[in-house]
Design a protein around this motif. Sequence first.
Motif, PDB file in Angstrom:
ATOM      1  N   SER A  55       0.860  -1.185   0.000  1.00 56.08           N
ATOM      2  CA  SER A  55       0.000   0.000   0.000  1.00 56.08           C
ATOM      3  C   SER A  55       0.889   1.225   0.000  1.00 56.08           C
ATOM      4  N   PRO A  56       0.313   2.386  -0.317  1.00 58.65           N
ATOM      5  CA  PRO A  56       1.066   3.608  -0.068  1.00 58.65           C
ATOM      6  C   PRO A  56       1.188   3.820   1.443  1.00 58.65           C
ATOM      7  N   VAL A  64      -2.177  -8.735  -1.792  1.00 60.83           N
ATOM      8  CA  VAL A  64      -3.276  -7.879  -1.350  1.00 60.83           C
ATOM      9  C   VAL A  64      -2.775  -6.439  -1.343  1.00 60.83           C
ATOM     10  N   PHE A  65      -3.530  -5.552  -1.991  1.00 60.42           N
ATOM     11  CA  PHE A  65      -3.184  -4.132  -2.021  1.00 60.42           C
ATOM     12  C   PHE A  65      -4.192  -3.370  -1.175  1.00 60.42           C
ATOM     13  N   VAL A 100      -7.887  -6.276  -3.597  1.00 55.96           N
ATOM     14  CA  VAL A 100      -7.724  -4.880  -3.216  1.00 55.96           C
ATOM     15  C   VAL A 100      -8.714  -4.587  -2.091  1.00 55.96           C
ATOM     16  N   ILE A 101      -8.201  -3.993  -1.018  1.00 57.07           N
ATOM     17  CA  ILE A 101      -9.028  -3.587   0.124  1.00 57.07           C
ATOM     18  C   ILE A 101      -8.960  -2.069   0.232  1.00 57.07           C
ATOM     19  N   VAL A 102     -10.119  -1.415   0.285  1.00 59.50           N
ATOM     20  CA  VAL A 102     -10.163   0.024   0.550  1.00 59.50           C
ATOM     21  C   VAL A 102     -10.375   0.185   2.050  1.00 59.50           C
ATOM     22  N   ASN A 103      -9.372   0.761   2.716  1.00 58.54           N
ATOM     23  CA  ASN A 103      -9.394   0.878   4.178  1.00 58.54           C
ATOM     24  C   ASN A 103     -10.134   2.144   4.626  1.00 58.54           C
ATOM     25  N   LYS A 104     -11.447   2.136   4.394  1.00 58.05           N
ATOM     26  CA  LYS A 104     -12.286   3.259   4.836  1.00 58.05           C
ATOM     27  C   LYS A 104     -12.598   3.125   6.317  1.00 58.05           C
ATOM     28  N   ARG A 139     -13.796  -3.117   9.156  1.00 59.75           N
ATOM     29  CA  ARG A 139     -14.312  -3.711   7.918  1.00 59.75           C
ATOM     30  C   ARG A 139     -13.153  -4.193   7.041  1.00 59.75           C
ATOM     31  N   ALA A 140     -12.112  -3.375   6.927  1.00 63.78           N
ATOM     32  CA  ALA A 140     -10.945  -3.764   6.131  1.00 63.78           C
ATOM     33  C   ALA A 140     -10.306  -5.011   6.721  1.00 63.78           C
TER      34      ALA A 140
END
Length: 197
Positions: free
Chosen positions: A3-4, A112-113, A157-161, A165-166
Amino acid sequence: MSSPAGAGKTSLSRRLVADYADMVLSISATTRPPRPGEEEGREYYFKTRPEFDAMVAADELFEWAEVNGNCYGTPKAPVLAAMEAGKDVLFDIDWQGAQQVAAKAPSDSVRVFVLPPAWSDLSRRLHARAQDSEEVIVQRLALGQREIAHWSEYDYVIVNKDFDRAYADLIHIYRSERMKPGRNPWLPAFVQGLAEE
């Protein structure tokens, strides 16, 4: 996992390792200096550039890359020892390292990103950490832009909002990948035993 900087990859990976006894976190070697609170062998193996170059020359690294003037790499010996002990190894690495791992172990790697919900979150998180100078934060954000360009090379891809949940998504990925027949060498003998009952 990649990830960044500031997207939550390290927090997610450390929680997964803490919750699953069969998972170990690969510790990278680096030439960058330790940050406050970091310990040798816990976050990284801190090496001088000549020490790191010697590891590369001796083929002691599973993967390595130079990022923002510092080198990062995964020592082979601990990874192989963990795998021989039946453990899963989680790599917290950039896209270059993920490419190298996938090329060396295509059937054993799952990439996984982790993405942030918004780019502004990365800047806010990096400033809130108060671990780096403004110059370093600017470099890390620029590196993050290059890192994000490789998201489509990953299996998931996981969006860590939302962290919980992520993390739930990450657990689902780990458990489903762990249940694939090829990742369970005990399964053929088990099935044979069922057939012979």
